[in-house]
Design a protein around this motif. Structure first.
Motif, PDB file in Angstrom:
ATOM      1  N   ASP A 109     -97.810 -46.255  13.617  1.00  0.00           N
ATOM      2  CA  ASP A 109     -96.537 -46.303  14.213  1.00  0.00           C
ATOM      3  C   ASP A 109     -96.734 -46.850  15.739  1.00  0.00           C
ATOM      4  OD1 ASP A 109     -95.392 -44.759  12.044  1.00  0.00           O
ATOM      5  OD2 ASP A 109     -95.924 -42.703  12.905  1.00  0.00           O
ATOM      6  N   THR A 110     -97.853 -46.451  16.222  1.00  0.00           N
ATOM      7  CA  THR A 110     -98.051 -46.972  17.713  1.00  0.00           C
ATOM      8  C   THR A 110     -97.911 -48.464  17.807  1.00  0.00           C
ATOM      9  OG1 THR A 110    -100.616 -46.768  17.674  1.00  0.00           O
ATOM     10  CG2 THR A 110     -99.188 -44.844  18.211  1.00  0.00           C
ATOM     11  N   VAL A 111     -98.696 -49.044  16.637  1.00  0.00           N
ATOM     12  CA  VAL A 111     -98.709 -50.814  16.668  1.00  0.00           C
ATOM     13  C   VAL A 111     -97.248 -51.091  16.507  1.00  0.00           C
ATOM     14  CG1 VAL A 111     -99.641 -52.466  15.477  1.00  0.00           C
ATOM     15  CG2 VAL A 111    -101.136 -50.904  15.960  1.00  0.00           C
ATOM     16  N   HIS A 112     -96.616 -50.616  15.672  1.00  0.00           N
ATOM     17  CA  HIS A 112     -95.196 -51.214  15.039  1.00  0.00           C
ATOM     18  C   HIS A 112     -94.295 -50.943  16.235  1.00  0.00           C
ATOM     19  CE1 HIS A 112     -96.679 -52.676  11.435  1.00  0.00           C
ATOM     20  NE2 HIS A 112     -96.714 -51.412  10.851  1.00  0.00           N
ATOM     21  N   LEU A 113     -94.021 -49.613  16.876  1.00  0.00           N
ATOM     22  CA  LEU A 113     -93.266 -49.191  17.622  1.00  0.00           C
ATOM     23  C   LEU A 113     -93.588 -49.459  19.013  1.00  0.00           C
ATOM     24  CD1 LEU A 113     -91.734 -46.228  15.810  1.00  0.00           C
ATOM     25  CD2 LEU A 113     -90.878 -48.498  15.864  1.00  0.00           C
ATOM     26  N   GLN A 114     -94.816 -49.370  19.344  1.00  0.00           N
ATOM     27  CA  GLN A 114     -95.292 -49.842  20.876  1.00  0.00           C
ATOM     28  C   GLN A 114     -95.240 -48.333  21.631  1.00  0.00           C
ATOM     29  OE1 GLN A 114     -93.868 -53.179  22.606  1.00  0.00           O
ATOM     30  NE2 GLN A 114     -93.996 -54.240  20.928  1.00  0.00           N
ATOM     31  N   LEU A 115     -95.640 -47.015  20.956  1.00  0.00           N
ATOM     32  CA  LEU A 115     -95.502 -45.890  21.458  1.00  0.00           C
ATOM     33  C   LEU A 115     -96.766 -45.293  21.783  1.00  0.00           C
ATOM     34  CD1 LEU A 115     -92.652 -44.528  19.222  1.00  0.00           C
ATOM     35  CD2 LEU A 115     -92.305 -45.206  21.730  1.00  0.00           C
ATOM     36  N   PRO A 116     -97.128 -44.276  22.329  1.00  0.00           N
ATOM     37  CA  PRO A 116     -98.233 -43.586  22.639  1.00  0.00           C
ATOM     38  C   PRO A 116     -98.697 -42.912  21.102  1.00  0.00           C
ATOM     39  CG  PRO A 116     -97.044 -43.352  24.707  1.00  0.00           C
ATOM     40  CD  PRO A 116     -95.937 -43.949  23.722  1.00  0.00           C
ATOM     41  N   HIS A 117     -99.760 -42.718  20.893  1.00  0.00           N
ATOM     42  CA  HIS A 117    -100.196 -42.046  19.649  1.00  0.00           C
ATOM     43  C   HIS A 117     -99.759 -40.517  20.027  1.00  0.00           C
ATOM     44  CE1 HIS A 117    -102.892 -40.044  17.089  1.00  0.00           C
ATOM     45  NE2 HIS A 117    -102.975 -41.283  16.555  1.00  0.00           N
ATOM     46  N   GLY A 118     -99.147 -39.799  18.705  1.00  0.00           N
ATOM     47  CA  GLY A 118     -98.811 -38.527  18.821  1.00  0.00           C
ATOM     48  C   GLY A 118     -97.189 -38.434  19.328  1.00  0.00           C
ATOM     49  N   THR A 119     -96.633 -39.738  19.799  1.00  0.00           N
ATOM     50  CA  THR A 119     -95.165 -39.560  20.408  1.00  0.00           C
ATOM     51  C   THR A 119     -94.621 -38.785  19.001  1.00  0.00           C
ATOM     52  OG1 THR A 119     -95.445 -41.203  21.932  1.00  0.00           O
ATOM     53  CG2 THR A 119     -93.170 -40.715  21.026  1.00  0.00           C
ATOM     54  N   PRO A 120     -93.427 -38.005  19.236  1.00  0.00           N
ATOM     55  CA  PRO A 120     -92.513 -37.623  18.160  1.00  0.00           C
ATOM     56  C   PRO A 120     -91.491 -38.559  17.626  1.00  0.00           C
ATOM     57  CG  PRO A 120     -92.517 -36.035  19.774  1.00  0.00           C
ATOM     58  CD  PRO A 120     -93.172 -37.228  20.399  1.00  0.00           C
ATOM     59  N   VAL A 121     -91.985 -39.008  16.253  1.00  0.00           N
ATOM     60  CA  VAL A 121     -90.496 -40.098  15.770  1.00  0.00           C
ATOM     61  C   VAL A 121     -90.120 -39.310  14.522  1.00  0.00           C
ATOM     62  CG1 VAL A 121     -92.211 -42.214  16.538  1.00  0.00           C
ATOM     63  CG2 VAL A 121     -92.882 -40.762  14.380  1.00  0.00           C
ATOM     64  N   LEU A 122     -89.093 -40.126  14.197  1.00  0.00           N
ATOM     65  CA  LEU A 122     -88.172 -39.503  13.159  1.00  0.00           C
ATOM     66  C   LEU A 122     -88.524 -40.452  11.991  1.00  0.00           C
ATOM     67  CD1 LEU A 122     -86.075 -37.511  11.833  1.00  0.00           C
ATOM     68  CD2 LEU A 122     -84.330 -39.305  12.534  1.00  0.00           C
ATOM     69  N   GLN A 123     -89.024 -39.865  10.677  1.00  0.00           N
ATOM     70  CA  GLN A 123     -89.343 -40.474   9.589  1.00  0.00           C
ATOM     71  C   GLN A 123     -88.206 -40.117   8.564  1.00  0.00           C
ATOM     72  OE1 GLN A 123     -93.370 -41.153   7.898  1.00  0.00           O
ATOM     73  NE2 GLN A 123     -92.455 -40.253   5.953  1.00  0.00           N
ATOM     74  N   VAL A 124     -87.560 -41.181   7.748  1.00  0.00           N
ATOM     75  CA  VAL A 124     -86.579 -40.817   7.113  1.00  0.00           C
ATOM     76  C   VAL A 124     -86.938 -41.574   5.638  1.00  0.00           C
ATOM     77  CG1 VAL A 124     -84.087 -41.127   6.378  1.00  0.00           C
ATOM     78  CG2 VAL A 124     -84.988 -40.660   8.807  1.00  0.00           C
ATOM     79  N   LEU A 125     -86.734 -40.999   4.593  1.00  0.00           N
ATOM     80  CA  LEU A 125     -86.719 -41.411   3.270  1.00  0.00           C
ATOM     81  C   LEU A 125     -85.407 -41.569   2.558  1.00  0.00           C
ATOM     82  CD1 LEU A 125     -88.199 -42.477   0.553  1.00  0.00           C
ATOM     83  CD2 LEU A 125     -88.553 -40.074  -0.078  1.00  0.00           C
ATOM     84  N   ARG A 126     -84.677 -42.761   2.438  1.00  0.00           N
ATOM     85  CA  ARG A 126     -83.293 -42.975   2.053  1.00  0.00           C
ATOM     86  C   ARG A 126     -83.394 -43.887   0.784  1.00  0.00           C
ATOM     87  NH1 ARG A 126     -82.185 -44.722   6.622  1.00  0.00           N
ATOM     88  NH2 ARG A 126     -81.159 -43.286   7.527  1.00  0.00           N
ATOM     89  N   LEU A 127     -82.517 -43.247  -0.256  1.00  0.00           N
ATOM     90  CA  LEU A 127     -82.305 -43.991  -1.457  1.00  0.00           C
ATOM     91  C   LEU A 127     -81.070 -44.670  -1.269  1.00  0.00           C
ATOM     92  CD1 LEU A 127     -82.906 -44.341  -4.409  1.00  0.00           C
ATOM     93  CD2 LEU A 127     -81.450 -42.231  -4.895  1.00  0.00           C
ATOM     94  N   ARG A 128     -81.031 -46.226  -1.488  1.00  0.00           N
ATOM     95  CA  ARG A 128     -80.030 -46.991  -1.592  1.00  0.00           C
ATOM     96  C   ARG A 128     -79.482 -47.599  -2.962  1.00  0.00           C
ATOM     97  NH1 ARG A 128     -79.209 -48.483   3.780  1.00  0.00           N
ATOM     98  NH2 ARG A 128     -77.069 -48.929   2.778  1.00  0.00           N
ATOM     99  N   GLY A 129     -78.084 -47.649  -3.015  1.00  0.00           N
ATOM    100  CA  GLY A 129     -77.636 -48.031  -4.403  1.00  0.00           C
ATOM    101  C   GLY A 129     -76.784 -49.142  -4.194  1.00  0.00           C
ATOM    102  N   LEU A 130     -76.457 -49.998  -5.269  1.00  0.00           N
ATOM    103  CA  LEU A 130     -75.500 -50.885  -5.563  1.00  0.00           C
ATOM    104  C   LEU A 130     -74.454 -50.644  -6.622  1.00  0.00           C
ATOM    105  CD1 LEU A 130     -77.086 -54.497  -5.124  1.00  0.00           C
ATOM    106  CD2 LEU A 130     -75.342 -53.529  -3.636  1.00  0.00           C
ATOM    107  N   ASP A 131     -73.149 -50.312  -6.210  1.00  0.00           N
ATOM    108  CA  ASP A 131     -72.319 -49.707  -7.196  1.00  0.00           C
ATOM    109  C   ASP A 131     -72.655 -48.693  -7.954  1.00  0.00           C
ATOM    110  OD1 ASP A 131     -70.822 -52.158  -6.326  1.00  0.00           O
ATOM    111  OD2 ASP A 131     -71.528 -53.498  -8.000  1.00  0.00           O
ATOM    112  N   GLY A 132     -73.288 -47.609  -7.554  1.00  0.00           N
ATOM    113  CA  GLY A 132     -73.908 -46.626  -8.002  1.00  0.00           C
ATOM    114  C   GLY A 132     -74.940 -46.550  -8.652  1.00  0.00           C
ATOM    115  N   GLU A 133     -75.611 -47.400  -8.850  1.00  0.00           N
ATOM    116  CA  GLU A 133     -77.076 -47.934  -9.327  1.00  0.00           C
ATOM    117  C   GLU A 133     -78.063 -47.919  -8.343  1.00  0.00           C
ATOM    118  OE1 GLU A 133     -77.841 -47.811 -12.456  1.00  0.00           O
ATOM    119  OE2 GLU A 133     -76.033 -47.610 -12.992  1.00  0.00           O
ATOM    120  N   PRO A 134     -79.137 -47.044  -8.326  1.00  0.00           N
ATOM    121  CA  PRO A 134     -80.236 -46.967  -7.414  1.00  0.00           C
ATOM    122  C   PRO A 134     -81.083 -48.244  -7.215  1.00  0.00           C
ATOM    123  CG  PRO A 134     -80.852 -45.606  -9.356  1.00  0.00           C
ATOM    124  CD  PRO A 134     -79.480 -45.874  -9.591  1.00  0.00           C
ATOM    125  N   VAL A 135     -81.337 -48.929  -6.188  1.00  0.00           N
ATOM    126  CA  VAL A 135     -81.997 -50.339  -6.185  1.00  0.00           C
ATOM    127  C   VAL A 135     -82.866 -50.299  -5.163  1.00  0.00           C
ATOM    128  CG1 VAL A 135     -80.024 -51.486  -7.129  1.00  0.00           C
ATOM    129  CG2 VAL A 135     -80.477 -51.228  -4.591  1.00  0.00           C
TER     130      VAL A 135
END
Length: 246
Positions: A109-135
């Protein structure tokens, strides 16, 4: 209400998608299209320009345009969200938050977001669909400064990108993408409706503001029968594009 050239572009886009104009075929001349739709040649040129920008037809000046692709693809240079891409194809995008939590930033995270190690970040797992089908499964980590705005968005919001623009004025301006293939683990297989160890297309991306400030980084995993990625080469452009699978 859509402008007339946008309506004409939509009609031509659908005709190409139905293969009324096959790949390699020429579109009718501008004068013929103008007569068909009851508009000026200038309006037709605007519609044709939109399809040219999308990579559906050739851009040769002074000649009838040739169909290059059978469906709307999205160049990654456009940096459209999944929902915006789906809408451009006339498809309905959906989204559902499976899980989200705050956690300390890891070394990755610190490499990608350029934040100090241990900074609170929000992690989200999201399921996306097309016309009702998970893709697609998105595992996204948001920088601490934008996390509260993301957390307040309803779990079934179809476009987080659009909501953040509406709520905060945030514009996702730049993206870097790395594409490979991974085997579906038990959770991914269950959520996407595929067999365990099935191959998934993975896109790891980092998105930033116009000023280069990192907003998010994500590990996106697509069902391979739902989307594909293609490269359209030309002397002046090598654009990677996302499209629905053949």
């Amino acid at each position: 209400m859509a402008a007339r050239h946008e309506e004409i572009a939509d009609e031509l886009r659908r005709a190409i998608g139905r293969e009324e104009y096959a790949v390699g075929a020429r579109l009718p001349a501008e004068t013929d299209l103008a007569t068909r739709y009851g508009v000026s040649r200038g309006t037709v040129r605007q519609a044709v320009a939109a399809l040219t920008a999308e990579g559906l037809i050739g851009s040769r000046q002074g000649a009838r345009r040739v169909v290059l692709a059978s469906r709307r693809s999205q160049s990654f240079a456009e940096l459209r969200s999944f929902a915006q891409w789906a809408r451009a194809m006339g498809r309905e995008a959906s989204g559902h938050v499976v899980a989200q939590e705050y956690r300390p930033a890891t070394a990755e995270d610190t490499v990608h977001l350029q934040l100090p190690h241990g900074t609170p970040v929000l992690q989200v797992l999201r399921l996306r669909g097309l016309d009702g089908e998970p893709v697609l499964l998105e595992r996204t980590v948001y920088a601490d400064w934008i996390s509260p705005a993301v957390e307040s968005i309803e779990p079934d919001c179809p476009s987080v990108t659009q909501r953040l623009l509406d709520d905060t004025g945030l514009v996702f301006a730049y993206g870097e993408h790395v594409i490979d293939a991974v085997a579906a683990g038990a959770r991914d297989a269950e959520l996407l409706g595929v067999r365990r160890t099935s191959p998934l297309l993975r896109v790891r991306r980092v998105t930033t503001t116009r000023e280069g400030r990192p907003v998010e980084w994500s590990d996106d995993r697509y069902r391979p029968d739902a989307v594909s990625f293609s490269v359209h080469n030309s002397i002046g452009n090598n654009a990677l594009a996302r499209k629905t699978a053949e």
